[in-house]
Design an enzyme around this catalytic site. Structure first.
Site, PDB file in Angstrom:
ATOM      1  N   ASP A 186      10.996  -6.920   8.224  1.00 41.28           N
ATOM      2  CA  ASP A 186       9.627  -6.591   8.612  1.00 41.28           C
ATOM      3  C   ASP A 186       9.560  -5.132   9.062  1.00 41.28           C
ATOM      4  O   ASP A 186       8.691  -4.353   8.637  1.00 41.28           O
ATOM      5  CB  ASP A 186       9.212  -7.537   9.753  1.00 41.28           C
ATOM      6  CG  ASP A 186       7.715  -7.554   9.980  1.00 41.28           C
ATOM      7  OD1 ASP A 186       6.994  -6.795   9.299  1.00 41.28           O
ATOM      8  OD2 ASP A 186       7.263  -8.328  10.845  1.00 41.28           O
TER       9      ASP A 186
ATOM     10  N   ASP B 112       7.984  -1.737   6.732  1.00 46.63           N
ATOM     11  CA  ASP B 112       6.882  -0.885   7.187  1.00 46.63           C
ATOM     12  C   ASP B 112       7.317   0.580   7.172  1.00 46.63           C
ATOM     13  O   ASP B 112       6.551   1.469   6.777  1.00 46.63           O
ATOM     14  CB  ASP B 112       6.418  -1.289   8.582  1.00 46.63           C
ATOM     15  CG  ASP B 112       5.263  -2.278   8.519  1.00 46.63           C
ATOM     16  OD1 ASP B 112       5.150  -2.963   7.477  1.00 46.63           O
ATOM     17  OD2 ASP B 112       4.473  -2.365   9.480  1.00 46.63           O
TER      18      ASP B 112
END
Ligand code: ATP
Length: 359
Positions: free
Chosen positions: A251, A255
């Site tokens: 995650d 990003d």
């Protein structure tokens, strides 16, 4: 002719604006390349639906989705619904309910895309992050004890199963092999972990990595701690080909990866059920963006790129590449319409029309 039943969940906010553009470009690609037909069904499962029914999708929503070949998703998020509820009842419900265990996010710097790193040219940065998508740190196992007292305790457990860990690592190695065969990758893989600090789950992850890599002597593989991987992604992203990581680390990494190759306006993501036992879901990385929703100025690139990933997964690689080339052509043409986040004055619809025209 192959026919694909497509579930379209535009969701909330700018999802409602960018997903129609992705559909428009998909139609153009189907017309140009032929050999397949798309049958889209719009599913109005969003925060309006929540207001009427007290839930984001029908009780048998996941069951209904099983009838489709793929899901094109926009975004959810609206002040009428707590964020953990809207996300849990849509994105997370699909990932777990449809066993979409591989989250794929490409990190490729395309000509014309804004890159915040110094001296990086398009073509230099081209990697894929493969994130475990159903367990690990997001397994939702834990609880609170003595809630709302001064000695409150919160426990959150990470869950690593052999099945889950093995299959995601193996998927990464297979992808590295495929990219190498296509001339797109270097035949390299980095397992991202933290076994020096997390003695159970991460040591297990690393042990499985050591086992699986034995099956792929043709792929050059190594591990990096998550902190070192983040540092290298900024310092020398050109050294990466395929990265594989657990849910939480992935995650964070994805990003960061998205930010260095053009940001939210352009980043796509795929939630794959590689076994094809249930439909996979394709979405732009951006959220509902309430600050610009309704103005018609959202960048549709991310949704279009997600739709291209969908066509590729459905075996329509020619058409998928055609869509990517059309995005690249618009992106790199200073005269082509761009939305304000990319320095232009165009509306979402104008950019979508132009991409469709150039397919
Ligand atoms: P959510 O709660 O749904 O995640 P958010 O606003 O917290 O919404 P994003 O939707 O990801 O998170 O948006 C973050 C910022 O990036 C916002 O300022 C938004 O306007 C901008 N942004 C996101 N996607 C786009 C896009 N496709 N085009 C232009 N700007 C975008």
């Amino acid at each position: 002719m192959a026919t694909f039943k497509l579930a379209v969940m535009a969701g909330d906010g700018i999802g409602k604006e960018t997903v129609p553009e992705a559909l428009k470009v998909l139609e153009a690609a189907a017309k140009k390349y032929g050999g397949f037909e798309l049958r889209p069904t719009e599913l109005p499962w969003n925060s309006d639906y929540y207001e009427k029914h007290g839930r984001m999708m029908p009780e048998d929503g996941i069951q209904q989705l099983r009838a489709f070949d793929a899901i094109l998703f926009g975004a959810v998020g609206d002040k009428r619904v707590p964020e953990h509820v809207s996300v849990a009842q849509t994105i997370l419900a699909m990932r777990r309910g449809l066993d979409q265990w591989a989250n794929i996010r490409p990190g490729r710097l395309m000509p014309g895309a804004p890159c915040p790193l110094k001296d990086k040219e398009p073509g230099q940065i081209d990697f894929v992050v493969v994130r475990e998508n159903t367990e690990g740190e997001y397994a939702d196992v834990g609880g609170n004890l003595f809630a709302n007292t001064p000695h409150e305790v919160a426990v959150q457990s990470a869950v690593f199963t052999r099945r889950g860990t093995e299959r995601i690592l193996r998927y990464g190695f297979e992808l590295a092999r495929k990219r190498k065969a296509q001339g797109a990758g270097k035949g390299q893989l980095v397992s991202v972990s933290k076994q020096n600090a997390q003695r159970h789950g991460q040591v297990f992850w690393h042990r499985v990595f050591e086992e699986v890599r034995e099956e792929y002597p043709d792929i050059e593989s190594r591990f990096l701690y998550i902190d070192a991987a983040c540092m290298d992604m900024v310092r020398k992203p050109e050294t990466f080909d395929v990265l594989v990581s657990s849910n939480l680390f992935g995650d964070i990494l994805t990003d960061l990866a998205g930010a260095i190759v053009g940001g939210l306006g352009i980043a796509p993501s795929a939630n794959l059920n590689p076994d094809k036992a249930a439909p996979s879901m394709f979405e732009p990385v951006h959220g509902s963006a309430p600050d610009i929703a309704g103005k018609g100025i959202a960048n549709p690139f991310g949704s279009v790129m997600a739709a291209a990933m969908m066509l590729d997964f459905l075996g329509q690689d020619q058409a998928a590449q055609g869509m990517v080339r059309a995005v690249e052509s618009v992106l790199s043409d200073a005269k082509a319409p761009k939305t304000p986040d990319f320095g232009g004055k165009a509306k979402t619809r104008e950019v979508g029309d132009e991409i469709a025209r150039r397919v």
